[in-house]
Design a protein around this motif. Structure first.
Motif, PDB file in Angstrom:
ATOM      1  N   THR A   1       3.372   8.977   1.859  1.00 24.31           N
ATOM      2  CA  THR A   1       3.010   8.188   3.034  1.00 24.31           C
ATOM      3  C   THR A   1       2.948   6.706   2.665  1.00 24.31           C
ATOM      4  OG1 THR A   1       0.685   8.545   2.519  1.00 24.31           O
ATOM      5  CG2 THR A   1       1.693  10.074   4.078  1.00 24.31           C
ATOM      6  N   ARG A   2       2.843   5.860   3.672  1.00 22.85           N
ATOM      7  CA  ARG A   2       2.813   4.417   3.423  1.00 22.85           C
ATOM      8  C   ARG A   2       1.634   4.033   2.524  1.00 22.85           C
ATOM      9  NH1 ARG A   2       3.704   0.488   8.372  1.00 22.85           N
ATOM     10  NH2 ARG A   2       5.755   1.440   8.081  1.00 22.85           N
ATOM     11  N   ASP A   3       0.439   4.597   2.784  1.00 24.53           N
ATOM     12  CA  ASP A   3      -0.716   4.213   1.961  1.00 24.53           C
ATOM     13  C   ASP A   3      -0.550   4.671   0.514  1.00 24.53           C
ATOM     14  OD1 ASP A   3      -1.031   6.909   2.549  1.00 24.53           O
ATOM     15  OD2 ASP A   3      -3.142   6.770   3.091  1.00 24.53           O
ATOM     16  N   HIS A   4       0.071   5.823   0.313  1.00 22.47           N
ATOM     17  CA  HIS A   4       0.310   6.294  -1.049  1.00 22.47           C
ATOM     18  C   HIS A   4       1.317   5.391  -1.767  1.00 22.47           C
ATOM     19  CE1 HIS A   4       1.087  10.097  -3.754  1.00 22.47           C
ATOM     20  NE2 HIS A   4       0.722   9.038  -4.442  1.00 22.47           N
ATOM     21  N   ARG A   5       2.380   5.011  -1.089  1.00 16.62           N
ATOM     22  CA  ARG A   5       3.391   4.153  -1.702  1.00 16.62           C
ATOM     23  C   ARG A   5       2.839   2.763  -1.992  1.00 16.62           C
ATOM     24  NH1 ARG A   5       7.924   4.047   2.284  1.00 16.62           N
ATOM     25  NH2 ARG A   5       6.524   5.098   3.716  1.00 16.62           N
ATOM     26  N   GLU A   6       1.977   2.260  -1.117  1.00 11.59           N
ATOM     27  CA  GLU A   6       1.348   0.960  -1.384  1.00 11.59           C
ATOM     28  C   GLU A   6       0.436   1.044  -2.601  1.00 11.59           C
ATOM     29  OE1 GLU A   6       1.885  -2.007  -0.029  1.00 11.59           O
ATOM     30  OE2 GLU A   6       3.508  -1.075   1.120  1.00 11.59           O
ATOM     31  N   ALA A   7      -0.292   2.174  -2.744  1.00  7.93           N
ATOM     32  CA  ALA A   7      -1.157   2.353  -3.915  1.00  7.93           C
ATOM     33  C   ALA A   7      -0.333   2.437  -5.194  1.00  7.93           C
ATOM     34  CB  ALA A   7      -2.006   3.606  -3.743  1.00  7.93           C
ATOM     35  N   LEU A   8       0.832   3.043  -5.121  1.00  7.65           N
ATOM     36  CA  LEU A   8       1.704   3.101  -6.294  1.00  7.65           C
ATOM     37  C   LEU A   8       2.155   1.702  -6.724  1.00  7.65           C
ATOM     38  CD1 LEU A   8       3.918   6.217  -5.457  1.00  7.65           C
ATOM     39  CD2 LEU A   8       2.506   5.931  -7.508  1.00  7.65           C
ATOM     40  N   LYS A   9       2.458   0.861  -5.751  1.00  9.40           N
ATOM     41  CA  LYS A   9       2.862  -0.510  -6.077  1.00  9.40           C
ATOM     42  C   LYS A   9       1.729  -1.281  -6.735  1.00  9.40           C
ATOM     43  CE  LYS A   9       6.157  -0.797  -2.242  1.00  9.40           C
ATOM     44  NZ  LYS A   9       6.442  -1.418  -0.919  1.00  9.40           N
ATOM     45  N   THR A  10       0.503  -1.005  -6.306  1.00  9.55           N
ATOM     46  CA  THR A  10      -0.659  -1.730  -6.825  1.00  9.55           C
ATOM     47  C   THR A  10      -1.164  -1.168  -8.142  1.00  9.55           C
ATOM     48  OG1 THR A  10      -1.337  -2.251  -4.560  1.00  9.55           O
ATOM     49  CG2 THR A  10      -3.017  -2.472  -6.289  1.00  9.55           C
ATOM     50  N   HIS A  11      -1.257   0.153  -8.227  1.00  9.61           N
ATOM     51  CA  HIS A  11      -1.908   0.801  -9.369  1.00  9.61           C
ATOM     52  C   HIS A  11      -0.944   1.511 -10.316  1.00  9.61           C
ATOM     53  CE1 HIS A  11      -5.843   0.133  -7.488  1.00  9.61           C
ATOM     54  NE2 HIS A  11      -5.306   0.555  -6.363  1.00  9.61           N
ATOM     55  N   GLY A  12       0.313   1.639  -9.918  1.00 14.16           N
ATOM     56  CA  GLY A  12       1.248   2.397 -10.738  1.00 14.16           C
ATOM     57  C   GLY A  12       1.012   3.895 -10.626  1.00 14.16           C
ATOM     58  N   THR A  13       1.654   4.630 -11.502  1.00 14.99           N
ATOM     59  CA  THR A  13       1.543   6.088 -11.463  1.00 14.99           C
ATOM     60  C   THR A  13       0.394   6.576 -12.342  1.00 14.99           C
ATOM     61  OG1 THR A  13       3.091   6.328 -13.302  1.00 14.99           O
ATOM     62  CG2 THR A  13       4.021   6.337 -11.069  1.00 14.99           C
ATOM     63  N   CYS A  14       0.064   7.853 -12.179  1.00 13.64           N
ATOM     64  CA  CYS A  14      -0.912   8.501 -13.053  1.00 13.64           C
ATOM     65  C   CYS A  14      -0.311   9.827 -13.526  1.00 13.64           C
ATOM     66  CB  CYS A  14      -2.242   8.717 -12.342  1.00 13.64           C
ATOM     67  SG  CYS A  14      -2.216  10.070 -11.134  1.00 13.64           S
ATOM     68  N   LYS A  15      -1.067  10.573 -14.294  1.00 11.29           N
ATOM     69  CA  LYS A  15      -0.546  11.806 -14.901  1.00 11.29           C
ATOM     70  C   LYS A  15      -0.214  12.883 -13.877  1.00 11.29           C
ATOM     71  CE  LYS A  15      -5.161  13.726 -15.788  1.00 11.29           C
ATOM     72  NZ  LYS A  15      -6.087  14.213 -16.846  1.00 11.29           N
ATOM     73  N   HIS A  16      -0.679  12.738 -12.652  1.00 10.45           N
ATOM     74  CA  HIS A  16      -0.419  13.751 -11.630  1.00 10.45           C
ATOM     75  C   HIS A  16       0.817  13.439 -10.792  1.00 10.45           C
ATOM     76  CE1 HIS A  16      -4.120  15.824 -12.553  1.00 10.45           C
ATOM     77  NE2 HIS A  16      -4.785  14.691 -12.434  1.00 10.45           N
ATOM     78  N   HIS A  17       1.470  12.319 -11.058  1.00 15.20           N
ATOM     79  CA  HIS A  17       2.683  11.988 -10.307  1.00 15.20           C
ATOM     80  C   HIS A  17       3.905  12.680 -10.906  1.00 15.20           C
ATOM     81  CE1 HIS A  17       0.293   8.648  -8.517  1.00 15.20           C
ATOM     82  NE2 HIS A  17       1.046   8.979  -7.469  1.00 15.20           N
ATOM     83  N   ARG A  18       4.840  13.010 -10.036  1.00 12.69           N
ATOM     84  CA  ARG A  18       6.069  13.680 -10.437  1.00 12.69           C
ATOM     85  C   ARG A  18       7.089  12.610 -10.813  1.00 12.69           C
ATOM     86  NH1 ARG A  18       6.300  17.975  -5.353  1.00 12.69           N
ATOM     87  NH2 ARG A  18       4.253  18.934  -5.747  1.00 12.69           N
ATOM     88  N   MET A  19       7.282  12.432 -12.093  1.00 14.33           N
ATOM     89  CA  MET A  19       8.093  11.318 -12.559  1.00 14.33           C
ATOM     90  C   MET A  19       9.586  11.543 -12.306  1.00 14.33           C
ATOM     91  SD  MET A  19       5.602   9.540 -13.329  1.00 14.33           S
ATOM     92  CE  MET A  19       6.512   8.108 -13.846  1.00 14.33           C
TER      93      MET A  19
END
Length: 202
Positions: free
Chosen positions: A168-186
């Motif tokens: 979603t838009r809020d998730h993608r914005e958080a990725l831009k700000t905080h980057g990925t974490c261990k639970h993201h599908r790289m």
């Protein structure tokens, strides 16, 4: 109206997954064997049922099913296997855990790897066609949602309590700000302009 069974006499387990199009978190799958006379007016594909109804149905399914099980594949398995085969592996794990051995498997979708020597039938849009697959979709979805809400407590900036890991838009914005974490599908395209699946499935 959902069909109660595919085969006239064989014991069937319906199988479905949840979270295939998400940016983060495991993919969950469920396998459910329903009584042949099972009926509930709200039962349908989990994407067509309200959140409140999904949890109501979960209680009914867990109470009345002949057998049910829920399993998952974690993000690194998804990255290694790809999301399709990780989804199938999660289904296999759920079938492994059934307390009653089915004679046949009904699979939502058009791809599956045979499970041992059991007969299987793939059904496109099976979760809106057969009751056992719809029941599996309800369990997979609610168990996955509960898991993502738990993950949200440790990673609140991604807002997984509301988007459940979808792009979603809020998730993608958080990725831009905080980057990925261990639970993201790289292995997914996390920073593309469009999500891979509609938030309508949340």
């Amino acid at each position: 109206m959902l069909k109660p069974f595919y085969h006239e006499t064989m014991t069937e387990a319906g199988c479905d997954e949840a979270g295939r199009g998400c940016f983060a978190g495991p993919v969950f799958a469920a396998a459910v064997i329903l009584p042949r006379d099972f009926y509930h007016p709200l039962l349908n594909d989990s994407k067509l049922v309200t959140e409140e109804a999904r949890y109501e149905l979960r209680g009914v399914i867990e109470r009345d099913a002949v057998a049910y099980a829920v399993a998952s594949c974690q993000t690194r398995e998804i990255d290694r296997l790809n999301i399709l085969w990780a989804s199938v592996k999660a289904m296999h794990r759920a079938i492994d855990q059934l307390m009653v051995r089915p004679e046949m498997l009904l699979i939502d979708g058009n791809r599956f790897k045979p499970y041992k020597k059991l007969t299987h039938q793939c059904v496109v849009k099976g979760d809106s066609t057969y009751a056992s697959i719809a029941a599996a979709s309800i369990l997979a979805k609610t168990y996955r949602d509960d898991h993502m809400i738990q993950l949200h407590e440790k990673f609140p900036h991604y807002k997984w309590n509301s988007n459940k890991g979808y792009g979603t838009r809020d998730h993608r914005e958080a990725l831009k700000t905080h980057g990925t974490c261990k639970h993201h599908r790289m292995s997914f395209r996390l920073f593309g302009p469009e999500p891979p699946e509609s938030p309508a499935t949340l």
